[in-house]
Scaffold this active site. Structure first.
Site, mmCIF file in Angstrom:
data_model
loop_
_atom_site.group_PDB
_atom_site.id
_atom_site.type_symbol
_atom_site.label_atom_id
_atom_site.label_comp_id
_atom_site.label_asym_id
_atom_site.label_seq_id
_atom_site.Cartn_x
_atom_site.Cartn_y
_atom_site.Cartn_z
ATOM 1 N N SER A 1 32.183 22.403 -22.106
ATOM 2 C CA SER A 1 30.879 21.879 -21.697
ATOM 3 C C SER A 1 29.898 21.829 -22.860
ATOM 4 C CB SER A 1 30.295 22.727 -20.558
ATOM 5 O OG SER A 1 29.997 24.031 -21.012
ATOM 6 N N TYR B 1 33.454 27.191 -20.995
ATOM 7 C CA TYR B 1 32.131 27.020 -21.596
ATOM 8 C C TYR B 1 32.200 26.159 -22.860
ATOM 9 C CZ TYR B 1 27.409 28.646 -23.007
ATOM 10 O OH TYR B 1 26.086 28.727 -23.358
ATOM 11 N N ASP C 1 39.389 31.811 -11.318
ATOM 12 C CA ASP C 1 39.677 32.145 -12.705
ATOM 13 C C ASP C 1 38.949 33.411 -13.152
ATOM 14 O OD1 ASP C 1 41.348 29.989 -12.936
ATOM 15 O OD2 ASP C 1 39.920 28.714 -13.995
#
Length: 306
Positions: free
Chosen positions: A200, A197, A79
């Site tokens: 998470s 991000y 990615d």
């Protein structure tokens, strides 16, 4: 059938698995060229170390040349490789087909063993085209000096450079005040970045068809300072208020960094151009989530239920 005169290829640099797949992809494209399906094959100059692929019909090309001349670009890697490629192609509406030689592969979901089928579908115009938001970020100083814009596909993150210090900052949606925060930072995430991000850090997963951004505080001092989803049509402004010698930094997709200072305004807006991802007809966004996030893996679950 659409006419694709030129196809570009970008592979993760100095990676032996990506290099091996690059050789297979260029071999396939040369066969397509011999059959008259395309005219030119451009390979990123960052892959010039794989010199064994250079032969008649293949040329090295800069990011600007790839963006200007290609009708499709094939990206080989993870990615991160696709994010970098997408930013370099952002102004030219070039569709991207991703072949996974990374780890998770939320964006580059085509496995190497299925790449011939996917490349055929792309050249023949049989792929699904999925639009994704692209963010433009610039910093405006108190003296009204404006930085060069930086692009992001996943997210824009502001963080304090002091590892043990919190950052104090304001958030605004256009001219409407949202809040004043004390936290390790803030993630402004697109739907694409909502599985990165932001996820998470406790943010929501947002479907790519939803034109929205999530504002996700990183380890906020106040537990009620929760993620907020806002319309992507309005400019997001972040204003650092910490009087700290450590300073703060803005990162775009975790790959581009810019310093930011007290009372600077970080302005985040969507580009009118959208990232165009190519998928084979059997692609399912929720199928990718089930596969990558291991949803429904308990006893008695059929993860392939249609």
């Amino acid at each position: 059938m659409p006419e694709f005169r030129t196809i570009g290829v970008i592979a993760k640099p100095k990676d032996h698995r990506a290099a091996s797949t690059l050789k297979q992809v260029t071999k396939l494209l040369l066969q397509k060229r011999s059959a008259g399906s395309l005219q030119d094959i451009l390979v990123s100059e960052e892959n010039a170390d794989v010199d064994s692929i250079l032969q008649n019909g293949i040329q090295w090309a800069s990011p600007a040349t790839l963006a200007e001349h290609c009708q499709i670009v094939i990206v080989i890697g993870g990615d991160g490789t696709l994010l970098s490629a997408a930013r370099s192609l952002a102004g030219n509406h070039v569709p991207i087909l991703g072949i996974n030689q990374g780890r998770l592969g939320f964006l580059v979901e085509t496995a190497p063993e299925k790449m011939e089928e996917a490349i055929d579908a792309a050249i023949e115009g049989r792929c699904k085209v999925e639009d994704r938001l692209i963010l433009s970020t610039r910093i405006r100083s108190p003296g009204n000096e404006i930085s060069e814009p930086r692009l992001a596909i996943n997210d824009v993150v502001i963080r304090n450079l002091g590892s043990i210090r919190m950052l104090e900052f304001e958030t605004w949606s256009a001219d409407e005040f949202i809040s004043r925060h004390r936290a390790d930072g803030l993630i402004v995430s697109t739907p694409t970045g909502s599985t990165a991000y932001a996820l998470s850090s406790g943010g929501p997963i947002i479907h790519p068809d939803v034109s929205a951004l999530s504002l996700v505080p990183i380890c906020p001092h106040t537990l009620t300072d929760r993620p907020v989803v806002v319309p992507s049509s309005k400019i997001i402004r972040i204003i650092p208020k910490s009087n700290s010698s450590d300073g703060a930094t803005i990162t775009c997709d975790g790959q581009i960094g810019m310093p930011v200072h007290m009372d600077d305004e970080v302005e985040i807006t969507p580009l009118p151009n959208l990232l165009k991802l190519l998928h084979t007809q059997d692609y399912s966004y929720f199928g990718v989530l089930r596969d990558k996030l291991l949803w429904g893996r308990g006893a008695g679950f059929d993860v392939n239920r249609s």
